[in-house]
Scaffold this active site. Structure first.
Site, PDB file in Angstrom:
ATOM      1  N   LEU A   8      33.147  46.051  33.525  1.00  0.00           N
ATOM      2  CA  LEU A   8      31.849  46.712  33.535  1.00  0.00           C
ATOM      3  C   LEU A   8      31.888  48.026  34.322  1.00  0.00           C
ATOM      4  CD1 LEU A   8      29.561  43.636  34.325  1.00  0.00           C
ATOM      5  CD2 LEU A   8      29.710  44.832  32.129  1.00  0.00           C
ATOM      6  N   SER A   9      30.930  48.885  34.051  1.00  0.00           N
ATOM      7  CA  SER A   9      30.729  50.060  34.891  1.00  0.00           C
ATOM      8  C   SER A   9      30.470  49.592  36.319  1.00  0.00           C
ATOM      9  CB  SER A   9      29.530  50.866  34.375  1.00  0.00           C
ATOM     10  OG  SER A   9      29.280  51.976  35.199  1.00  0.00           O
ATOM     11  N   ALA A  10      31.103  50.228  37.300  1.00  0.00           N
ATOM     12  CA  ALA A  10      30.978  49.883  38.722  1.00  0.00           C
ATOM     13  C   ALA A  10      31.694  48.584  39.087  1.00  0.00           C
ATOM     14  CB  ALA A  10      29.514  49.813  39.168  1.00  0.00           C
ATOM     15  N   SER A  64      35.830  49.843  27.817  1.00  0.00           N
ATOM     16  CA  SER A  64      36.353  49.247  26.570  1.00  0.00           C
ATOM     17  C   SER A  64      35.723  47.879  26.322  1.00  0.00           C
ATOM     18  CB  SER A  64      37.877  49.168  26.586  1.00  0.00           C
ATOM     19  OG  SER A  64      38.405  48.660  27.789  1.00  0.00           O
TER      20      SER A  64
END
Length: 209
Positions: free
Chosen positions: A33-35, A106
């Site tokens: 995930l982002s972050a 991704s």
């Protein structure tokens, strides 16, 4: 697809290139995930490999979208093409006997599988494919959202950012990654150690003198 083109095999074989550079090429594919901490881990991993004398190069998600993929948005189709291009570039680095480190959300399993399959297929003139090491940087979305250094989750919750992974678009976690880093609160050095330990066990890295 372009027509009237011919693939030109390299004059130097991969085995010769690896022998000359005293290392082998491969791709380390960080996903999450982002972050989740992908970029932080990738930066430290690249640093540690270079300190060991291993040629490595990091391909960062944001940086790539400033150049190679600046024409792409965040629809599912564009995300697919984003990953396809990165996989092709990573394979070129790996084929040059460099350790390519990719740091991309991704989110779709099929796209990551396509990237793996691309590496597994032997380049014309070569007998085998290239190693592909999938690293799942795993944090719950609640943890990633609390970190949120760019304020992206907040904007996604407010509807400012559409198709945001983990909020309004899916993330399909890897089923059998080579390395699974649970990155809730561990030091970055410990996360990198997990990856390097795997690489050493597989003898992907030159032995340290």
């Amino acid at each position: 697809m372009a027509t009237n083109i011919t693939y030109h095999a390299a004059a130097v074989t991969r085995s010769e290139r690896c022998a000359l550079r005293k290392q082998r090429g491969l791709t380390i594919w960080l996903t999450g995930l982002s972050a989740s901490g992908k970029s932080t881990i990738a930066v430290e991993l690249e640093h540690q490999l270079l300190q060991r004398g291993v040629g490595a190069y990091r391909l960062d998600g944001d940086n790539i979208r400033f150049g190679l993929n600046k024409d792409l948005g965040f629809s599912e189709k564009d995300r697919n093409e984003n990953i396809r291009r990165i996989a092709e570039v990573a394979k070129l680095f790996a084929d040059s006997a460099t350790v390519a480190i990719t740091s991309f959300i991704s989110p779709y399993r099929a796209d990551r599988d396509t990237a793996r399959q691309l590496h597994e297929v032997a380049t014309p003139g070569e007998d085998s494919g290239l190693p592909f090491v999938e690293v799942y940087v795993d944090v719950p979305v609640e943890v990633a959202e609390k970190r949120d250094p760019k304020g992206l989750y907040k904007k996604a919750r407010e509807g400012i950012i559409k198709e945001f992974t983990g909020i309004s678009a899916p993330y399909e976690a890897p089923l059998k990654p080579e390395v699974h880093v649970v990155n809730n609160d561990i030091p970055v050095q410990d996360a990198v150690k997990q990856i390097i330990t795997y690489l050493e066990e597989k003898e992907y890295l030159p032995k340290q003198q």
